[in-house]
Design a protein around this motif. Sequence first.
Motif, PDB file in Angstrom:
ATOM      1  N   SER A 168      -8.367 -19.042 -24.770  1.00  0.00           N
ATOM      2  CA  SER A 168      -9.639 -19.671 -24.426  1.00  0.00           C
ATOM      3  C   SER A 168     -10.115 -19.103 -23.096  1.00  0.00           C
ATOM      4  O   SER A 168      -9.390 -19.161 -22.100  1.00  0.00           O
ATOM      5  CB  SER A 168      -9.476 -21.191 -24.322  1.00  0.00           C
ATOM      6  OG  SER A 168     -10.652 -21.789 -23.805  1.00  0.00           O
ATOM      7  N   THR A 169     -11.317 -18.543 -23.104  1.00  0.00           N
ATOM      8  CA  THR A 169     -11.884 -17.934 -21.896  1.00  0.00           C
ATOM      9  C   THR A 169     -13.236 -18.566 -21.596  1.00  0.00           C
ATOM     10  O   THR A 169     -14.152 -18.507 -22.426  1.00  0.00           O
ATOM     11  CB  THR A 169     -12.070 -16.417 -22.072  1.00  0.00           C
ATOM     12  OG1 THR A 169     -10.847 -15.836 -22.509  1.00  0.00           O
ATOM     13  CG2 THR A 169     -12.506 -15.779 -20.766  1.00  0.00           C
ATOM     14  N   ARG A 170     -13.358 -19.162 -20.441  1.00  0.00           N
ATOM     15  CA  ARG A 170     -14.638 -19.728 -20.007  1.00  0.00           C
ATOM     16  C   ARG A 170     -15.067 -19.021 -18.728  1.00  0.00           C
ATOM     17  O   ARG A 170     -14.292 -18.932 -17.771  1.00  0.00           O
ATOM     18  CB  ARG A 170     -14.517 -21.227 -19.762  1.00  0.00           C
ATOM     19  CG  ARG A 170     -15.846 -21.880 -19.378  1.00  0.00           C
ATOM     20  CD  ARG A 170     -15.725 -23.385 -19.292  1.00  0.00           C
ATOM     21  NE  ARG A 170     -17.003 -24.004 -18.967  1.00  0.00           N
ATOM     22  CZ  ARG A 170     -17.200 -25.322 -18.885  1.00  0.00           C
ATOM     23  NH1 ARG A 170     -16.181 -26.153 -19.115  1.00  0.00           N
ATOM     24  NH2 ARG A 170     -18.389 -25.804 -18.585  1.00  0.00           N
ATOM     25  N   TYR A 201     -13.679 -17.802 -13.630  1.00  0.00           N
ATOM     26  CA  TYR A 201     -12.937 -17.738 -14.890  1.00  0.00           C
ATOM     27  C   TYR A 201     -11.996 -18.929 -15.023  1.00  0.00           C
ATOM     28  O   TYR A 201     -11.317 -19.309 -14.065  1.00  0.00           O
ATOM     29  CB  TYR A 201     -12.097 -16.458 -14.950  1.00  0.00           C
ATOM     30  CG  TYR A 201     -12.875 -15.188 -15.168  1.00  0.00           C
ATOM     31  CD1 TYR A 201     -12.859 -14.550 -16.407  1.00  0.00           C
ATOM     32  CD2 TYR A 201     -13.604 -14.610 -14.136  1.00  0.00           C
ATOM     33  CE1 TYR A 201     -13.559 -13.369 -16.610  1.00  0.00           C
ATOM     34  CE2 TYR A 201     -14.311 -13.431 -14.331  1.00  0.00           C
ATOM     35  CZ  TYR A 201     -14.282 -12.816 -15.573  1.00  0.00           C
ATOM     36  OH  TYR A 201     -14.980 -11.648 -15.772  1.00  0.00           O
ATOM     37  N   THR A 255     -20.295 -19.415 -20.452  1.00  0.00           N
ATOM     38  CA  THR A 255     -19.864 -19.008 -21.788  1.00  0.00           C
ATOM     39  C   THR A 255     -18.417 -19.412 -22.030  1.00  0.00           C
ATOM     40  O   THR A 255     -17.563 -19.306 -21.145  1.00  0.00           O
ATOM     41  CB  THR A 255     -19.982 -17.485 -21.965  1.00  0.00           C
ATOM     42  OG1 THR A 255     -19.164 -16.827 -20.997  1.00  0.00           O
ATOM     43  CG2 THR A 255     -21.422 -17.037 -21.798  1.00  0.00           C
ATOM     44  N   HIS A 256     -18.157 -19.863 -23.243  1.00  0.00           N
ATOM     45  CA  HIS A 256     -16.800 -20.258 -23.642  1.00  0.00           C
ATOM     46  C   HIS A 256     -16.445 -19.491 -24.906  1.00  0.00           C
ATOM     47  O   HIS A 256     -17.149 -19.595 -25.923  1.00  0.00           O
ATOM     48  CB  HIS A 256     -16.728 -21.766 -23.887  1.00  0.00           C
ATOM     49  CG  HIS A 256     -15.376 -22.225 -24.325  1.00  0.00           C
ATOM     50  ND1 HIS A 256     -15.181 -23.257 -25.221  1.00  0.00           N
ATOM     51  CD2 HIS A 256     -14.135 -21.780 -24.000  1.00  0.00           C
ATOM     52  CE1 HIS A 256     -13.887 -23.429 -25.419  1.00  0.00           C
ATOM     53  NE2 HIS A 256     -13.233 -22.549 -24.690  1.00  0.00           N
ATOM     54  N   THR A 257     -15.339 -18.731 -24.847  1.00  0.00           N
ATOM     55  CA  THR A 257     -14.940 -17.894 -25.982  1.00  0.00           C
ATOM     56  C   THR A 257     -13.527 -18.254 -26.415  1.00  0.00           C
ATOM     57  O   THR A 257     -12.550 -17.821 -25.793  1.00  0.00           O
ATOM     58  CB  THR A 257     -14.996 -16.401 -25.605  1.00  0.00           C
ATOM     59  OG1 THR A 257     -16.270 -16.098 -25.054  1.00  0.00           O
ATOM     60  CG2 THR A 257     -14.735 -15.533 -26.825  1.00  0.00           C
ATOM     61  N   PRO A 258     -13.404 -19.056 -27.476  1.00  0.00           N
ATOM     62  CA  PRO A 258     -12.068 -19.349 -28.008  1.00  0.00           C
ATOM     63  C   PRO A 258     -11.713 -18.379 -29.140  1.00  0.00           C
ATOM     64  O   PRO A 258     -12.547 -18.063 -29.987  1.00  0.00           O
ATOM     65  CB  PRO A 258     -12.212 -20.775 -28.531  1.00  0.00           C
ATOM     66  CG  PRO A 258     -13.654 -20.879 -28.935  1.00  0.00           C
ATOM     67  CD  PRO A 258     -14.437 -19.914 -28.072  1.00  0.00           C
ATOM     68  N   VAL A 259     -10.471 -17.905 -29.130  1.00  0.00           N
ATOM     69  CA  VAL A 259      -9.977 -17.017 -30.185  1.00  0.00           C
ATOM     70  C   VAL A 259      -8.586 -17.496 -30.575  1.00  0.00           C
ATOM     71  O   VAL A 259      -7.746 -17.754 -29.706  1.00  0.00           O
ATOM     72  CB  VAL A 259      -9.895 -15.547 -29.710  1.00  0.00           C
ATOM     73  CG1 VAL A 259      -9.379 -14.655 -30.835  1.00  0.00           C
ATOM     74  CG2 VAL A 259     -11.244 -15.062 -29.218  1.00  0.00           C
ATOM     75  N   SER A 271      -3.428 -18.272 -29.367  1.00  0.00           N
ATOM     76  CA  SER A 271      -4.794 -18.710 -29.082  1.00  0.00           C
ATOM     77  C   SER A 271      -5.129 -18.394 -27.633  1.00  0.00           C
ATOM     78  O   SER A 271      -4.272 -18.493 -26.747  1.00  0.00           O
ATOM     79  CB  SER A 271      -4.956 -20.211 -29.343  1.00  0.00           C
ATOM     80  OG  SER A 271      -4.159 -20.968 -28.447  1.00  0.00           O
TER      81      SER A 271
END
Length: 531
Positions: A459-461, A428, A474-478, A457
Amino acid sequence: MSAISSVSSAAQLMPVIKPAATVALNDNAAAGITTATPSSVVMLGQDDKVSAPLIYNVRGLMPDASVPPAWEYTRQDKVSLAMMGNFGTSSTAGRFQGLGATLLSQLAQTGQNISQSVLRSTTGKALEPAELAAAQDRLHSNPANSISLTLKTASGKTIELSLSSQDDGLAVQAQVSGGDLSDDELNALNAMADGFQSAIDGLTSKPPTLKLDALTHFDAKAFASVDLKSSFKLEDGSAQTLELHADADQRSVRMSGALGNLDLSVDLKNAAIRGDSAQQAKALDGYVSQIEAARKRGDGDSQLLSMFEDAFKTLHSNYPDTRVSTAAQTVSSIELTDTDHGLLTGLGDFSASVSEKSVEGNPGRPGELDSFAYTLSQSTQSKGRDQMNRTIVQDQQSQLTASYHKPLPGGQKLALSTDSTTQNYLYYQISDQASSKATIGYKKGELVDATLSQSASQSTRIAKYVMGRLEKDTHTPVSTSRTQSFLSVLQQALQQDKEAKQGRGTSTLKDTLAGIHAKVLLQSEPSKLNG
């Protein structure tokens, strides 16, 4: 209670001269005698911590010891007795048990400066006088483990206390400089004994804890500042250090150790921005929740983050009621209204950071670090020429950066090595930011701006490895942001409050301000800003 006369650091305390029949604890002349039959008992007072008297022969030797412990001074006082009881233990916690409180209390109660040490020979031979003096000096000045407390009185005097310990020795000192302490200062000093000991007990416990409340909430009429410093040698050879400072302008805590680092400071100069106790309690709860959320999301060390939370709450609790500082303030002396406080957190401005020691978490992929770093801050600025025409801006910020390894769902416990069969895991990488900015403006006495701008904001990779091969990345930006104006609702509530004071209708201003304050606090979860 008598006053303490100050002494210079170079002043020497004279050893107590005893009758010839009395046995000195540091009688080096007896070093060669090891098995003589005990013929006298030397006891430094009575205390329930000492289970049995220590037996010495006529030359000052214990029957089972080749060389007796060497004492700096022969005294029958509470400090020496406490040191004798603690010296048989090897842990720093045991060596310092009750000793800080005893040292501080004796200084306050007897009116005597204190210097005492006890050393055990590591060679089986007694040290020569010059060697012993040098060893005692090193024990006081450069020990493996130490803690010191420095108090500056409001009248300009300085009180210094220190405890030192290493494998072969234990030492204490307490001195006053700059003049005699008054009875009020002595009483205030004595009242800090338990708080000093509580701080020592926390720092020497395993794992360490921060119990600093009593030292930050000192008697401001007697003391101008408090400084606590500690350094303890850890099992891996590194040091755990702490520095606490508290005065009328600021409070700060810095700590470094095997787990990581803490650095927190609170600005006390801007008393006007601080809310009432209820508002402060809500803000503290909100920030503690943010810290806990960051720990979970970044897989932070629970012990380190627990100390960070404790330090944060300590520095923000029991703000001083009055200020004696003349330092410049960020917010002018213009009086803030209840409406102003409704859009502010109620806490003093601060900066706070915590970080773990980064480590190579995967021998098979050296670039993958396990790390955690989190920062929080608040700053408040004011502009304007007078009460009728002014602007206040308060900024809150947070940032989280972390990386860590986790086992695959349903997989075995992580045991990463260079063997590809162990390379089954998730890696992670987290990067989050959040901000909250409140703006309050008045023109000709009328409220013209009450705006809250917030953003968050995340950001999770996540990289998935099976048998050392990357299977998924996987990269999940919110991110979310919002700006709210409370101008109209506040204007209406202020008008209703004005009419209620004239006997017409009921005021809703208090409830309106409470509702706004609940939205002002920093929010790091993007989804919660959409509500």
